[in-house]
Design a protein around this motif. Structure first.
Motif, PDB file in Angstrom:
ATOM      1  N   LEU A 103       0.797  -1.216   0.000  1.00  0.00           N
ATOM      2  CA  LEU A 103       0.000   0.000   0.000  1.00  0.00           C
ATOM      3  C   LEU A 103       0.833   1.270   0.000  1.00  0.00           C
ATOM      4  CD1 LEU A 103      -1.384   0.610   3.572  1.00  0.00           C
ATOM      5  CD2 LEU A 103      -0.016  -1.370   3.059  1.00  0.00           C
ATOM      6  N   ARG A 104       0.123   2.374  -0.145  1.00  0.00           N
ATOM      7  CA  ARG A 104       0.661   3.732  -0.150  1.00  0.00           C
ATOM      8  C   ARG A 104       1.777   3.930  -1.171  1.00  0.00           C
ATOM      9  NH1 ARG A 104      -0.254   2.840   5.475  1.00  0.00           N
ATOM     10  NH2 ARG A 104      -2.066   4.031   6.129  1.00  0.00           N
ATOM     11  N   PRO A 105       1.480   3.682  -2.454  1.00  0.00           N
ATOM     12  CA  PRO A 105       2.502   3.878  -3.479  1.00  0.00           C
ATOM     13  C   PRO A 105       2.812   5.350  -3.690  1.00  0.00           C
ATOM     14  CG  PRO A 105       0.392   3.542  -4.510  1.00  0.00           C
ATOM     15  CD  PRO A 105       0.189   3.336  -3.026  1.00  0.00           C
ATOM     16  N   ASN A 106       4.037   5.611  -4.056  1.00  0.00           N
ATOM     17  CA  ASN A 106       4.437   6.965  -4.414  1.00  0.00           C
ATOM     18  C   ASN A 106       5.424   6.869  -5.566  1.00  0.00           C
ATOM     19  OD1 ASN A 106       4.947   9.724  -4.443  1.00  0.00           O
ATOM     20  ND2 ASN A 106       4.694   9.856  -2.231  1.00  0.00           N
ATOM     21  N   ILE A 107       4.991   7.307  -6.740  1.00  0.00           N
ATOM     22  CA  ILE A 107       5.807   7.191  -7.949  1.00  0.00           C
ATOM     23  C   ILE A 107       6.709   8.413  -8.089  1.00  0.00           C
ATOM     24  CG2 ILE A 107       4.065   8.211  -9.456  1.00  0.00           C
ATOM     25  CD1 ILE A 107       4.960   6.017 -11.537  1.00  0.00           C
ATOM     26  N   ARG A 108       7.913   8.186  -8.604  1.00  0.00           N
ATOM     27  CA  ARG A 108       8.855   9.296  -8.826  1.00  0.00           C
ATOM     28  C   ARG A 108       8.278  10.199  -9.905  1.00  0.00           C
ATOM     29  NH1 ARG A 108      14.802   7.505  -9.922  1.00  0.00           N
ATOM     30  NH2 ARG A 108      14.089   7.172 -12.048  1.00  0.00           N
ATOM     31  N   VAL A 109       7.980  11.444  -9.531  1.00  0.00           N
ATOM     32  CA  VAL A 109       7.282  12.388 -10.404  1.00  0.00           C
ATOM     33  C   VAL A 109       8.137  12.808 -11.594  1.00  0.00           C
ATOM     34  CG1 VAL A 109       6.232  14.683 -10.486  1.00  0.00           C
ATOM     35  CG2 VAL A 109       5.867  13.220  -8.517  1.00  0.00           C
ATOM     36  N   ARG A 110       9.420  12.866 -11.430  1.00  0.00           N
ATOM     37  CA  ARG A 110      10.311  13.372 -12.478  1.00  0.00           C
ATOM     38  C   ARG A 110      10.219  12.557 -13.768  1.00  0.00           C
ATOM     39  NH1 ARG A 110      16.023  12.007 -12.459  1.00  0.00           N
ATOM     40  NH2 ARG A 110      15.518  11.242 -10.403  1.00  0.00           N
ATOM     41  N   ASP A 111      10.195  11.200 -13.635  1.00  0.00           N
ATOM     42  CA  ASP A 111      10.206  10.381 -14.842  1.00  0.00           C
ATOM     43  C   ASP A 111       9.352   9.114 -14.759  1.00  0.00           C
ATOM     44  OD1 ASP A 111      11.703   8.787 -13.157  1.00  0.00           O
ATOM     45  OD2 ASP A 111      13.588   9.116 -14.231  1.00  0.00           O
TER      46      ASP A 111
END
Length: 174
Positions: free
Chosen positions: A105-113
């Motif tokens: 749970l609680r995914p956080n994707i790298r916004v840059r790429d």
């Protein structure tokens, strides 16, 4: 100009739902429109939490989140929904390669790429209650690698969760 958040306010799809509020004036942080529920293709009768948004180079917008909806692999699982040309997010789908029969749970994707994703899990091999894991991919069209436990000293015998990577990729907050 968009704020994605979770609420259990009346009128949703059930449980906690994901909403978006749009800033009405790009130069002001105080003028926001009425929050809009993302709809029951994204949200479910269960709890849908921790939205993490990413837009790739071709303009495709992906919304990663976790949910305890029926049909997931474990009690909590990681899903993705894609923003359609009509401005609405499409049906949520399990993210291949990231989920186990445990809580993911609680995914956080790298916004840059969009090539790295952090999340928490209580899968086999944790140091404590939940540990932070990372998975990468070669391109946004590539599959995610097998998630790796970040290990000590990041993880401990306690709960580690909701990891966020700085834009330049040099600092991890949790």
């Amino acid at each position: 100009r968009y704020l994605y958040f979770v609420s259990n306010r009346p009128g949703g799809c059930g449980g906690n739902d994901i909403y978006v509020a749009r800033r009405l004036d790009k130069d002001s942080f105080i003028h926001w429109g009425e929050p809009q529920n993302l709809g029951c293709q994204v949200n479910s009768a269960a709890s849908d939490i921790t939205p993490s948004l990413f837009e790739d180079a071709d303009g495709t917008v992906y919304l990663y989140f976790s949910s305890n909806r029926p049909g997931g692999v474990g009690m909590q699982a990681i899903y993705v929904s894609i923003l359609g040309p009509d401005g609405a997010f499409g049906p949520a789908a399990l993210v291949p390669g990231l989920n186990t029969a445990s809580n993911d749970l609680r995914p956080n994707i790298r916004v840059r790429d969009g090539l790295e994703i952090f999340f928490e899990s209580n899968r086999s091999g944790t140091l404590g209650s939940t540990d932070l894991y990372v998975s990468t991919r070669e391109s946004t069209a590539s599959p995610w690698t097998t998630p790796e436990n970040l290990g000590a000293p990041v993880n401990s015998a306690f709960v580690e969760g909701r990891a966020s990577l700085s834009f330049d990729g040099t600092e991890l907050y949790f």
